[in-house]
Write an enzyme that holds these catalytic residues in place. Structure first.
Site, PDB file in Angstrom:
ATOM      1  N   GLY A  24       0.818  -1.210   0.000  1.00  0.00           N
ATOM      2  CA  GLY A  24       0.000   0.000   0.000  1.00  0.00           C
ATOM      3  C   GLY A  24       0.847   1.253   0.000  1.00  0.00           C
ATOM      4  O   GLY A  24       0.494   2.260   0.614  1.00  0.00           O
ATOM      5  N   ALA A  25       1.971   1.221  -0.725  1.00  0.00           N
ATOM      6  CA  ALA A  25       2.939   2.320  -0.673  1.00  0.00           C
ATOM      7  C   ALA A  25       2.640   3.427  -1.664  1.00  0.00           C
ATOM      8  O   ALA A  25       3.409   4.381  -1.762  1.00  0.00           O
ATOM      9  CB  ALA A  25       4.348   1.775  -0.920  1.00  0.00           C
ATOM     10  N   SER A  27       0.115   5.553  -1.626  1.00  0.00           N
ATOM     11  CA  SER A  27      -0.615   6.708  -1.089  1.00  0.00           C
ATOM     12  C   SER A  27      -0.547   6.701   0.422  1.00  0.00           C
ATOM     13  O   SER A  27      -0.136   5.718   1.052  1.00  0.00           O
ATOM     14  CB  SER A  27      -2.079   6.694  -1.549  1.00  0.00           C
ATOM     15  N   GLY A  28      -0.979   7.817   1.024  1.00  0.00           N
ATOM     16  CA  GLY A  28      -1.181   7.899   2.460  1.00  0.00           C
ATOM     17  C   GLY A  28       0.039   7.551   3.292  1.00  0.00           C
ATOM     18  O   GLY A  28       1.168   7.959   3.016  1.00  0.00           O
ATOM     19  N   TYR A 178     -13.667  -4.781  10.080  1.00  0.00           N
ATOM     20  CA  TYR A 178     -12.401  -4.056  10.173  1.00  0.00           C
ATOM     21  C   TYR A 178     -11.734  -4.312  11.529  1.00  0.00           C
ATOM     22  O   TYR A 178     -10.523  -4.575  11.602  1.00  0.00           O
ATOM     23  CB  TYR A 178     -12.658  -2.563   9.986  1.00  0.00           C
TER      24      TYR A 178
END
Length: 305
Positions: A24-25, A27-28, A178
């Site tokens: 997940g690199a 964004s954010g 979640y």
């Protein structure tokens, strides 16, 4: 009396010669983690499921860091075949020093499934990272000092996160799923740390506090969006600050295997990230062994240490 200067990313030791893989690199928090590690000399592999977004992230990073040592890796954590192919590439390429299991999904309105039939939230946030970590273990073993950092959340402490009905087959609640996935991150890391004892690999879990990132993309309805706007303005920090616990866990010599690291305060940059209390029962060996066995069975991925 002199004021004590707290930890900041400027304190990160030189990372030249070390390789970091961040899921997940693009964004954010993941993108900020990549930026800081690259600025300290690490070779950074940006992993994500969209080639276009990975390329865009690389361009963004190179604009600030022209000499950055960057690579990209196509990886869909909701697809075991994609995970296997990505892990094979990493394992064949040499040594991996840092694995940062950062990617995640949250608040999916309706129950959805991964390509392999798992509930999407737990399937992505926990099972996908479980399978990835298991299959890049050969590359981590080559490092003289490796760390696996898994990003959990405050939701790991919610009662709705109990690891019963793991696939939400009896009842699906978006934030309940979640919470299950984030508790699983903690339970998995504690069990991994126990199994890695005596090796050159540490396992650490963190929560980043609250920050506005792509996790909020499924917020629906005018009232919910308005509430999110208020939270963004008054309660939530930035991705830059939210990356501090990940960066601290990945690089600080003061971190121990099995630690649960969180921000110093609501304002993540107000102090040194710190050890925080585990969710109740998350260190139970029986629960850890049960989740490990269930994860191996569901994914079909044996996890040998």
């Amino acid at each position: 009396m002199a004021t004590r200067i707290h930890w900041t990313p400027a304190a990160i030791p030189d990372q030249t010669g070390r390789t970091a893989l961040i899921t997940g690199a693009n964004s954010g928090i993941g993108l900020e983690t990549a930026r800081v590690l690259a600025s300290h000399g690490a070779r950074v592999i940006l992993a994500g499921r969209s080639r276009a977004r990975l390329d865009e992230a690389t361009v963004t990073l190179r604009a600030d860091l022209p000499q950055a040592d960057l690579d990209t890796l196509l990886l869909d954590l909701g697809d075991l075949a994609s995970i296997r192919a990505a892990a094979e590439r990493v394992a064949a390429a040499g040594t991996l020093d840092l694995l940062i299991n950062n990617a995640g999904v949250m608040n999916i309105p309706e129950r959805r499934r991964t390509r392999d039939g798992f509930e999407l939230t737990v399937g992505t946030n926990h099972l996908g990272h479980f399978a990835l970590t298991a299959q890049v273990m050969p590359a981590l073993r080559r490092s003289p000092s490796a760390r696996v950092v898994t990003v959990s959340a405050i939701a790991a402490k919610w009662p709705s996160g109990a690891l019963t009905d793991l696939m939400s087959e009896e009842r699906y609640r978006p934030m309940g799923a979640y919470a299950k996935s984030k508790r699983a991150n903690v339970v998995f890391t504690r069990e991994l740390a126990r199994r890695l004892a005596g090796t050159t690999i540490d396992a650490v879990v963190i929560h980043p506090g609250a920050a506005m990132t792509n996790l909020q993309q499924h917020t629906r309805g005018p009232v919910a969006r308005a509430l999110t706007g208020v939270m963004e303005r008054f309660l939530m920090g930035s991705p830059e600050g939210a990356a501090w616990p990940s960066l601290y866990a990945a690089t600080s010599p003061d971190v121990r295997s099995g630690d649960f690291i969180g921000p110093a305060a609501r304002n993540q940059t107000s102090g040194t990230p710190k050890r925080v209390s585990l969710p109740r029962g998350a260190d139970d060996r029986t629960e850890g062994e049960r989740l490990w066995a269930t994860s191996e069975r569901l994914t079909g991925v044996p996890f040998a240490i």
